[in-house]
Design an enzyme around this catalytic site. Structure first.
Site, PDB file in Angstrom:
ATOM      1  N   VAL A  97       0.767  -1.233  -0.172  1.00  0.00           N
ATOM      2  CA  VAL A  97       0.022  -0.063  -0.027  1.00  0.00           C
ATOM      3  C   VAL A  97       0.752   1.491   0.008  1.00  0.00           C
ATOM      4  O   VAL A  97       0.673   2.135  -0.835  1.00  0.00           O
ATOM      5  CB  VAL A  97      -0.943   0.003   1.117  1.00  0.00           C
ATOM      6  CG1 VAL A  97      -1.758   1.510   1.371  1.00  0.00           C
ATOM      7  CG2 VAL A  97      -2.110  -1.197   1.190  1.00  0.00           C
ATOM      8  N   ASP A  98       1.953   1.396   0.822  1.00  0.00           N
ATOM      9  CA  ASP A  98       3.046   2.355   0.938  1.00  0.00           C
ATOM     10  C   ASP A  98       3.492   2.567  -0.490  1.00  0.00           C
ATOM     11  O   ASP A  98       3.414   3.757  -1.075  1.00  0.00           O
ATOM     12  CB  ASP A  98       4.025   2.080   1.742  1.00  0.00           C
ATOM     13  CG  ASP A  98       3.523   2.476   3.197  1.00  0.00           C
ATOM     14  OD1 ASP A  98       2.906   3.233   3.309  1.00  0.00           O
ATOM     15  OD2 ASP A  98       4.083   2.189   4.210  1.00  0.00           O
ATOM     16  N   MET A  99       3.852   1.560  -1.090  1.00  0.00           N
ATOM     17  CA  MET A  99       4.445   1.607  -2.486  1.00  0.00           C
ATOM     18  C   MET A  99       3.680   2.152  -3.549  1.00  0.00           C
ATOM     19  O   MET A  99       3.962   2.800  -4.543  1.00  0.00           O
ATOM     20  CB  MET A  99       5.290   0.187  -2.877  1.00  0.00           C
ATOM     21  CG  MET A  99       6.201  -0.306  -1.821  1.00  0.00           C
ATOM     22  SD  MET A  99       7.048  -1.656  -2.545  1.00  0.00           S
ATOM     23  CE  MET A  99       8.022  -1.107  -3.612  1.00  0.00           C
TER      24      MET A  99
END
Length: 399
Positions: free
Chosen positions: A170-172
């Site tokens: 999700v961060d990426m």
């Protein structure tokens, strides 16, 4: 590269830390922007203390998200640190921040405050949840979002409990989406002269990762089954065991399935079976089809199967360990892993950008920076800080 990089001349102030924001700024740096990363004088980015150490101030985690940047240390809890950051922002085309909701504003570094200094700024805020919704103040963490966005529920084998992705997916995705938003805003600024506020929320991006699974859940009004390494819509498609090890087989259409049965496992009778003639019915009858295919695959060595699959034009491959993949001839030929000089470690591995322009891979222009390595240079150039003032700021702990 022989031609100028697309973002040459664009200056980015990276006030973010950990993963989504730093990845966004790294993408801009890969495309040629000058990226100034602001960090705390003592701690630096949180990820400088995560995972395996490289030198004195870096880790493999930090290095994965911070190539093509310069590091400046400022204590943004101090009035002088905030003022210096505003002076840097005034001279930057892009500002990226992922402070807790309202945190940037308290430091005088919110969008409206920076816009007053630089009216055409492209400003990107990365948060956990919609900044215009009731959960705006909630902090965002990849693992929590993976759970709340339903991603853990679709990942893994059906017999397993909910499972997160191996990396902070999700961060990426949020970092990449944020970079896209900034690039679109910069393009628009070229035409209109107007800056933009790009707002990204981890939950929003996490929900987008569900893709076709998400739309199928809405159609069925229930969670789709979990298929592990298999595909929800295509059969056979996934990881299968050969006689001497695993391999990946991705039979994408009916013609490939016929060749797979006839030329690879020598079972034309399976291709002729009405239960398996089309992908739709193969999906409906996977419980009887897959065990039959597994018996045939397990009776043959992997090298033979890969040879036959390739000859039949069926996508296939080995299942490699991560180190095997990184050190493979394929990765070496593509120039995806580089060795960069390091003042303490001597050399350190740095991934190359995944982009090619005009046939050339974008370069690693700067290795991930040692904490504060460009502080005096950048504050001198952009904020007019001379040697005497710099010494005083160091004594006060501002830099």
């Amino acid at each position: 590269m022989t031609a100028p990089l697309p973002l040459a001349g664009v200056r980015v102030l990276d006030l973010s830390r950990v993963l989504a924001g730093p990845l966004c700024a790294q993408v801009l740096g890969d495309f040629g922007a000058e990226v100034i990363k602001v960090e705390h004088p003592k701690r630096g980015d949180d990820t400088r203390d995560w995972g395996l150490r490289v030198g004195k101030t870096e880790t493999a985690y930090f290095n994965s998200m911070n190539r093509n940047k310069r590091s400046v240390t400022l204590d943004l809890a101090t009035a002088e640190g905030q003022q210096l950051a505003r002076e840097l922002a005034r001279q930057c085309d892009v500002v990226v921040q992922n402070f807790k909701y309202g945190g940037a504003e308290k430091m005088g570094l919110g969008y409206e405050q920076v816009k007053a200094l630089r009216p055409d700024v492209v400003y990107c805020s990365v948060s956990g949840y919609d900044r215009h919704g009731p959960e705006a103040s909630r902090p965002g963490y990849d693992l929590v979002i993976q759970g709340e966005a339903g991603l853990m529920a679709l990942n893994g084998e059906p017999t397993q409990p909910p499972l997160k992705f191996g990396v902070a997916a999700v961060d990426m995705f949020t970092g990449m989406y944020a970079a896209q938003g900034i690039l679109a805003a910069l393009f628009d600024r070229q035409r209109t002269g107007r800056g933009r506020h790009v707002e990204m929320a981890l939950f929003d991006c996490g929900l987008m990762v569900s893709a076709y699974y998400g739309l199928e859940a809405l159609l069925m009004q229930k969670d789709p089954p979990r298929y592990g390494n298999a595909h929800p819509s295509i059969v056979p498609y996934g990881v299968f065991d050969a006689q001497d090890g695993p391999l990946i087989i991705a039979v994408g259409n009916n013609a490939q399935f016929e060749r797979f049965c006839t030329d690879v496992i020598e079972r034309p009778d399976i291709a002729a079976d009405e239960r398996y003639r089309t992908n739709v019915v193969r999906g409906q009858n996977r419980d009887t089809l897959v065990p039959e295919l597994l018996r045939e695959l397990r009776a043959r060595p992997r090298a033979l199967l890969l040879q036959r699959l390739a000859a039949a034009g069926i996508p296939c491959g080995e299942v490699l360990g991560l180190l095997e993949a990184l050190t493979s001839q394929r990765a070496q030929d593509a120039g995806l892993v580089t060795q960069q000089p390091h003042p303490v470690a001597g050399q350190t591995h740095v991934m190359a950008p995944p982009y090619r322009l005009d046939g050339e891979r974008l370069p690693v222009r700067r290795a991930p920076p040692v904490l504060g390595e460009a502080t005096s240079e950048i504050l001198g150039e952009l904020a007019g800080v001379d040697a005497g003032r710099l010494a005083a700021l160091k004594q006060q702990g501002v830099v």
